[in-house]
Design an enzyme around this catalytic site. Structure first.
Site, short mmCIF file in Angstrom:
data_model
loop_
_atom_site.label_atom_id
_atom_site.label_comp_id
_atom_site.label_asym_id
_atom_site.label_seq_id
_atom_site.Cartn_x
_atom_site.Cartn_y
_atom_site.Cartn_z
N GLU A 91 0.83 -1.07 0.23
CA GLU A 91 0.05 0.20 0.00
C GLU A 91 0.79 1.17 0.01
OE1 GLU A 91 -3.42 -0.04 2.65
OE2 GLU A 91 -2.00 1.93 3.84
N TYR A 103 7.93 0.79 -7.30
CA TYR A 103 7.22 -0.05 -7.34
C TYR A 103 7.00 -0.55 -8.95
CZ TYR A 103 7.17 0.81 -2.59
OH TYR A 103 7.06 0.90 -1.09
C1 LIG Z 1 10.63 5.66 -1.82
C2 LIG Z 1 11.99 5.39 -1.38
C3 LIG Z 1 12.42 3.91 -0.47
C4 LIG Z 1 13.50 5.14 -2.61
O1 LIG Z 1 14.99 4.98 -2.32
P1 LIG Z 1 16.14 4.72 -2.59
O2 LIG Z 1 16.91 4.47 -2.40
O3 LIG Z 1 16.41 6.58 -3.01
O4 LIG Z 1 15.50 4.02 -4.38
P2 LIG Z 1 16.72 4.35 -5.66
O5 LIG Z 1 17.77 4.80 -5.47
O6 LIG Z 1 16.63 2.93 -4.83
O7 LIG Z 1 16.09 4.50 -6.65
C5 LIG Z 1 14.68 3.66 -7.84
C6 LIG Z 1 13.87 4.19 -8.20
O8 LIG Z 1 13.14 4.74 -7.75
C7 LIG Z 1 12.66 5.53 -8.04
N1 LIG Z 1 12.91 6.44 -7.60
C8 LIG Z 1 12.93 6.87 -5.88
N2 LIG Z 1 13.58 8.06 -5.84
C9 LIG Z 1 13.06 8.80 -6.46
C10 LIG Z 1 11.88 10.19 -6.47
N3 LIG Z 1 12.92 11.12 -5.77
N4 LIG Z 1 11.89 10.56 -7.79
C11 LIG Z 1 10.88 10.09 -8.64
N5 LIG Z 1 11.72 7.99 -9.16
C12 LIG Z 1 12.55 8.07 -7.39
C13 LIG Z 1 12.90 5.16 -9.67
O9 LIG Z 1 12.12 4.67 -10.76
C14 LIG Z 1 14.43 5.17 -9.22
O10 LIG Z 1 15.18 4.25 -10.16
P3 LIG Z 1 16.02 5.03 -11.39
O11 LIG Z 1 17.14 6.33 -10.10
O12 LIG Z 1 16.54 4.74 -12.16
O13 LIG Z 1 15.00 6.82 -11.38
C15 LIG Z 1 12.62 6.70 -0.60
O14 LIG Z 1 12.20 8.09 -1.52
C16 LIG Z 1 12.54 6.89 0.98
O15 LIG Z 1 12.93 6.76 2.10
N6 LIG Z 1 11.53 7.11 1.12
C17 LIG Z 1 10.47 7.70 2.35
C18 LIG Z 1 9.94 6.35 2.80
C19 LIG Z 1 8.70 5.26 2.19
O16 LIG Z 1 7.93 6.70 1.07
N7 LIG Z 1 8.58 4.95 1.80
C20 LIG Z 1 7.46 4.08 0.78
C21 LIG Z 1 6.76 3.97 1.28
S1 LIG Z 1 5.14 2.68 0.94
#
Ligand SMILES: CC(C)(COP(=O)(O)OP(=O)(O)OC[C@H]1O[C@@H](n2cnc3c(N)ncnc32)[C@H](O)[C@@H]1OP(=O)(O)O)[C@@H](O)C(=O)NCCC(=O)NCCS
Length: 137
Positions: A91, A103
């Site tokens: 979710e 996702y």
């Molecule tokens: C969502 C989250 C877990 C992504 O973590 P991350 O380690 O920065 O992600 P990654 O570097 O592995 O990125 C993988 C992909 O995610 C997407 N992504 C990650 N951050 C993004 C951003 N700020 N904007 C758009 N896409 C993003 C992209 O598709 C990315 O692929 P790309 O680099 O080839 O474009 C991180 O932003 C986070 O911790 N957010 C707060 C907590 C949260 O919202 N968790 C999910 C709750 S359901």
């Protein structure tokens, strides 16, 4: 990662959601079917029951985002879940573009929407229920 470290990382990563306490993490980790996948700067908490897996939360510390941490965590937990489950659910808030993009890269599609589920300070955001097939291992 200790429950205290998980709670600190969760608090740092989630700007708009309620922070989960160390006790909540301890209780989740100790609960049946719950699994923790973690590395130095991020973690995924998920559970697998019967044929279904569910991602409970995933977070990367803000100082280490956009470095592939979450991608690696997704690969790890989905591979582990696929040993017993064929479908994964999660979710996510409809305004969480970063998580939805992440996702989407792993085959998750929206299957349902809960309107106004997440209460924000000045508005409510819908919750999206997403589903992906897990390839047999
Ligand atoms: C969502 C989250 C877990 C992504 O973590 P991350 O380690 O920065 O992600 P990654 O570097 O592995 O990125 C993988 C992909 O995610 C997407 N992504 C990650 N951050 C993004 C951003 N700020 N904007 C758009 N896409 C993003 C992209 O598709 C990315 O692929 P790309 O680099 O080839 O474009 C991180 O932003 C986070 O911790 N957010 C707060 C907590 C949260 O919202 N968790 C999910 C709750 S359901």
């Amino acid at each position: 990662m200790t429950p205290e470290a998980l709670a600190a990382l969760h608090r740092a990563a989630f700007a708009t959601e309620r922070a989960w306490s160390a006790d909540e993490f301890r209780s989740l980790i100790d609960s049946p079917h719950c699994h923790l996948t973690s590395d130095t700067h991020g973690f995924a908490l998920w559970r697998a029951v019967a044929d279904e897996a569910e991602l409970l939360t995933i977070a990367t510390h803000p100082d280490h985002q956009r470095q592939g941490v979450a991608r690696s965590l997704m690969q790890q937990w989905m591979r582990a879940a696929a040993r017993t489950a064929s479908t994964a659910f999660l979710e996510v808030a409809a305004d969480n573009a970063a998580a939805i993009a992440l996702y989407g890269q792993f085959g998750f599609d929206v299957m349902a929407r809960r309107v106004g589920y997440y209460k924000r300070a000045d508005h409510a955001a819908d919750a999206l229920i997403m589903r992906a097939s897990l390839p047999p291992t």
